[in-house]
Design an enzyme around this catalytic site. Structure first.
Site, PDB file in Angstrom:
ATOM      1  CE  LYS A 115       2.414 -40.160  40.279  1.00 56.77           C
ATOM      2  NZ  LYS A 115       2.222 -41.563  40.489  1.00 56.77           N
ATOM      3  CE  LYS A 197      -2.520 -40.819  33.590  1.00 55.29           C
ATOM      4  NZ  LYS A 197      -1.763 -42.021  33.711  1.00 55.29           N
ATOM      5  CE  LYS A 200      -3.630 -46.766  39.530  1.00 51.55           C
ATOM      6  NZ  LYS A 200      -2.303 -46.404  39.905  1.00 51.55           N
TER       7      LYS A 200
HETATM    8  P1  ATP Z   1      -1.944 -42.044  38.944  1.00 48.56           P
HETATM    9  O1  ATP Z   1      -3.234 -41.323  38.835  1.00 48.56           O
HETATM   10  O2  ATP Z   1      -1.607 -42.446  40.354  1.00 48.56           O
HETATM   11  O3  ATP Z   1      -0.819 -41.410  38.191  1.00 48.56           O
HETATM   12  P2  ATP Z   1      -2.685 -43.820  36.852  1.00 48.56           P
HETATM   13  O4  ATP Z   1      -4.169 -44.000  36.865  1.00 48.56           O
HETATM   14  O5  ATP Z   1      -2.107 -42.930  35.837  1.00 48.56           O
HETATM   15  O6  ATP Z   1      -2.196 -43.451  38.282  1.00 48.56           O
HETATM   16  P3  ATP Z   1      -0.641 -45.851  36.663  1.00 48.56           P
HETATM   17  O7  ATP Z   1      -0.432 -46.764  37.820  1.00 48.56           O
HETATM   18  O8  ATP Z   1       0.342 -44.759  36.459  1.00 48.56           O
HETATM   19  O9  ATP Z   1      -2.109 -45.267  36.710  1.00 48.56           O
HETATM   20  O10 ATP Z   1      -0.755 -46.687  35.346  1.00 48.56           O
HETATM   21  C1  ATP Z   1      -0.904 -48.064  35.212  1.00 48.56           C
HETATM   22  C2  ATP Z   1      -0.992 -48.398  33.739  1.00 48.56           C
HETATM   23  O11 ATP Z   1      -2.241 -47.944  33.221  1.00 48.56           O
HETATM   24  C3  ATP Z   1       0.094 -47.731  32.895  1.00 48.56           C
HETATM   25  O12 ATP Z   1       0.550 -48.622  31.905  1.00 48.56           O
HETATM   26  C4  ATP Z   1      -0.616 -46.556  32.294  1.00 48.56           C
HETATM   27  O13 ATP Z   1      -0.032 -46.149  31.087  1.00 48.56           O
HETATM   28  C5  ATP Z   1      -2.022 -47.093  32.106  1.00 48.56           C
HETATM   29  N1  ATP Z   1      -3.010 -46.019  32.166  1.00 48.56           N
HETATM   30  C6  ATP Z   1      -3.278 -45.238  33.235  1.00 48.56           C
HETATM   31  N2  ATP Z   1      -4.242 -44.353  32.967  1.00 48.56           N
HETATM   32  C7  ATP Z   1      -4.605 -44.573  31.675  1.00 48.56           C
HETATM   33  C8  ATP Z   1      -5.557 -43.988  30.801  1.00 48.56           C
HETATM   34  N3  ATP Z   1      -6.336 -42.991  31.199  1.00 48.56           N
HETATM   35  N4  ATP Z   1      -5.683 -44.470  29.552  1.00 48.56           N
HETATM   36  C9  ATP Z   1      -4.914 -45.486  29.143  1.00 48.56           C
HETATM   37  N5  ATP Z   1      -3.992 -46.091  29.906  1.00 48.56           N
HETATM   38  C10 ATP Z   1      -3.824 -45.651  31.162  1.00 48.56           C
END
Ligand code: ATP
Ligand code: LTN
Length: 335
Positions: A115, A197, A200
């Site tokens: 980040k 992965k 968002k």
């Molecule tokens: P950012 O892109 O802002 O890092 P993010 O999409 O990774 O956000 P988080 O808010 O960090 O989302 O995650 C919320 C929850 O969703 C966490 O428990 C995370 O492990 C899960 N998660 C996020 N992306 C994935 C994914 N691609 N597959 C499975 N679980 C996910």
């Protein structure tokens, strides 16, 4: 323990539009665990401001996320669903835990490194101590289990280290939490680059399926998913794009990878993509309907927000008072 149940805590940030990864990797597991545990599900809006936010957008997204928790099947009568910023104990405990966390530990956090590379113009102290606030979230409720995606494991390990360090000095104050990583959907990958992965914050909108995408958009994104030139549908690391599509298919249908491979035996990639699109639509369409319905009922949502924040405040205060006493803060005069 609360009553005869173990405690579960988890949270999600209201930043960006939630993706299918968030749903399959997190929310869906939460729902399946909610009967077994005394659950606290927070919209962690205090974590969100570690990255600059537009206030009105953050407020709207936080409410949308809280609505989504309920729409996904978390009953707010049985699960404590609340905004982190409504419960003052999170910040208060985080301060204390900051004094029990080493710079070196925080320096090793990969999320911080990622980040701060992404937001090089705003590497603030909150971003650095983000994992300590997360530890406070969890320890405040004496959580036994914390369902998270694999990407959050490092933060959970740190939480355990902080809790153990504190307990070693002051006695048995904190429950040491365990991570719960769901079996299916633990890591949904980007549709455009299956080595990353699904996230968002991805700049390419075709890389992620958003929970609020309409059916045609979902089908189109699946159709465009990056695969390979092998031409066979097998569940293996050498074919990350196909493996990811099969993972999504299985998480949406409840089938095992073996069953799915058998089902698609002899099929082309186009057929697989079509089936994945339909499977995702059949999961997301009803969810979107429930979100729409619930959003209309403002009074109901406001009631849930108020009563659950009160409950969270009451329960978290018990741990907070104990910790404050242990570290030597003066007792508060009775009110
Ligand atoms: P950012 O892109 O802002 O890092 P993010 O999409 O990774 O956000 P988080 O808010 O960090 O989302 O995650 C919320 C929850 O969703 C966490 O428990 C995370 O492990 C899960 N998660 C996020 N992306 C994935 C994914 N691609 N597959 C499975 N679980 C996910
Ligand atoms: N850091 C987590 C969100 C989060 C969380 C928590 C998860 C904040 N506090 C406590 C579990 C328990 C994330 O970005 N997914």
């Amino acid at each position: 323990m609360i009553g005869d149940k173990k405690v579960l805590f988890s949270g999600m940030q209201a930043t960006g539009n939630l993706t299918l990864g968030n749903y399959l990797g997190a929310l869906k597991n939460w729902v399946s665990l909610s009967d077994e545990y005394e659950c606290f599900y927070s919209v962690v809006d205090m974590h969100s401001i570690t990255v600059r936010q537009d206030p009105a957008t953050l407020r709207a997204r936080a409410r949308a996320l809280l609505t989504l928790y309920i729409a996904a099947g978390l009953d707010p009568e049985k699960n404590c669903i609340y905004y982190q910023s409504h419960v003052s104990g999170h910040a208060e405990l985080a301060w204390i835990l900051n004094c029990f966390t080493y710079m070196g530990e925080l320096n090793r956090m990969t999320q911080f490194k990622d980040k701060s590379a992404k937001h090089a113009d705003n590497i603030n102290a909150g971003l650095f101590t983000y994992p300590v606030l997360m530890a406070a979230d969890i320890l405040l409720y004496q959580a036994d289990v914390v369902p998270v995606g694999i990407d959050q494991m490092q933060h959970l390990e740190l939480t355990r280290d902080i809790a153990q360090r504190f307990n070693a000095i002051y006695g048995d104050v904190f429950t040491i939490p365990e991570a719960y990583i769901g079996k299916v959907g633990a890591k949904i990958m980007s549709l455009q680059d299956p080595s990353k992965k699904m996230s968002k914050s991805d700049e390419n909108p075709n890389a992620s399926i958003y929970l609020m995408d309409d059916a045609d958009t979902i089908r189109r994104k699946c159709k465009r998913a990056v695969t390979d030139s092998e031409g066979v549908i097998l569940y293996r690391e050498e074919q990350p794009g196909i493996k990811n599509l099969l993972d999504i298919y299985c998480a949406c249908t409840g089938k095992t990878p073996e069953e799915a491979v058998k089902e698609f035996d002899g099929c082309g990639y186009g057929q697989l993509k079509e089936a994945v699109g339909e499977a995702v639509v059949s999961v997301l369409s009803p969810l979107q309907e429930r979100v729409k319905e619930l959003s209309k009922d403002k009074a109901y949502l406001d009631g849930v927000i108020r009563s659950n924040a009160e409950k969270a405040q009451y329960i978290s205060n018990k741990t907070l008072r104990k910790v404050q006493k242990k570290v030597g803060f003066p007792e508060r005069p009775r009110q």
